[in-house]
Design a protein around this motif. Sequence first.
Motif, short mmCIF file in Angstrom:
data_model
loop_
_atom_site.label_atom_id
_atom_site.label_comp_id
_atom_site.label_asym_id
_atom_site.label_seq_id
_atom_site.Cartn_x
_atom_site.Cartn_y
_atom_site.Cartn_z
N UNK A 134 -20.69 45.07 -42.47
CA UNK A 134 -21.11 44.14 -41.39
C UNK A 134 -20.84 42.69 -41.79
N UNK A 135 -21.29 42.33 -43.00
CA UNK A 135 -21.22 40.93 -43.42
C UNK A 135 -19.79 40.46 -43.68
N UNK A 136 -18.88 41.42 -43.95
CA UNK A 136 -17.52 41.02 -44.34
C UNK A 136 -16.70 40.51 -43.16
N UNK A 137 -17.05 40.90 -41.95
CA UNK A 137 -16.21 40.51 -40.80
C UNK A 137 -16.40 39.04 -40.49
N UNK A 138 -15.34 38.24 -40.63
CA UNK A 138 -15.46 36.79 -40.40
C UNK A 138 -14.51 36.29 -39.31
N UNK A 139 -13.36 36.95 -39.16
CA UNK A 139 -12.50 36.52 -38.04
C UNK A 139 -11.51 37.61 -37.67
N UNK A 140 -11.10 37.54 -36.43
CA UNK A 140 -9.96 38.34 -35.97
C UNK A 140 -9.08 37.45 -35.11
N UNK A 141 -7.77 37.69 -35.16
CA UNK A 141 -6.88 36.84 -34.37
C UNK A 141 -6.15 37.68 -33.31
N UNK A 142 -5.94 37.07 -32.15
CA UNK A 142 -5.34 37.74 -30.99
C UNK A 142 -4.15 36.90 -30.51
#
Length: 326
Positions: A134-142
């Motif tokens: 949970x804590x590791x997710x910081x960004x996603x790009x589209x």
Amino acid sequence: MFKTVFKQYKVKSTSPDLSEVVSFDEIDDNPEKDSKAQRISFNNEDTNWSEFPGLKSPRAWRTFVLKSHPGLLVIRNPFTDHGQRYWIARCLRDYPRAPNIVNLNERLFDDSVRCDWWKELQECKDPSERHRIKAAMRWTTLGYHHDWDTKIYNEHSKSPFPEDLSRLCQLFSSYLGYQDFRSEAAIVNYYPLGSSLSGHTDHSEPNHLAPLFSFSFGQTAIFLIGGRTLEEKPTAIYLESGDVLVMSGESRLCYHAVPRIIQTTNMSTDSLPNESKLENFKFLDIDLFEQVADSNYWQPFCSYIADSRININVRQVLKPGDLKLN
Ligand SMILES: O=C(O)CCC(=O)C(=O)O
């Protein structure tokens, strides 16, 4: 000056002094009070805005500007509760899926987590592993993927831009008078409590004339907007769940940052009544829109957002008339 103010709000050991932070609701409550911001209205009241599921009618939107930062606007939560649920679920369940790119490191996470983070998080039974994922997710790009090292977009590094998000931005851009805005790149930022984003400018896009749209969901951010250099003193504002921040004109290339997330928002877990006429909005994920109204379906998303903030940051990359990067 920017960095000093950033540190004042980021400070870990004590609670920072928040008396200077601009609250748009307070301005509405005390319009007479001398303030750093003011409410503005648009001459488009007569436009026959078509309904957009999950948004209040544009006639009810409240838009604010900062007196010393021309071009920066905040539309104070134009979303319905149902609409907020939909966008939060899209950012958690769908947008981090391949072919979109996420920050999760291949040395630390299996391909299964890197390709479908939310599904793996829901299926993980071990509490400490769940916490780690949970804590590791910081960004996603589209769309055009932001390159964090070179800061240069590349024609060969892009995935399809989600149609629903593009339509949402189209509505806000026409409302503000930018008829030709095209959503071509987005960063979805995930902020657990205690996280921050340091001062930077967004200058990678060849097109600096198009506005940048930034949507906030979940816990409240203290957002700093400064000037073209780090010497200028920034203004701190609250960005609350549902707020739409627009950086256009003079503010488009100004320094900004998120020094702190504060826990203020309790979203309801109750079931919501369903909206009608969704079949006219085929660009939305209609099944998801209906599902998030259900208390049980909404529960894991609600639990995530109870101690996190999500920000969707949408940009036009190409100059008008261009079909690709040169
Ligand atoms: O989280 C925010 O409000 C700002 C995000 C941002 O500045 C960025 O993605 O460049």
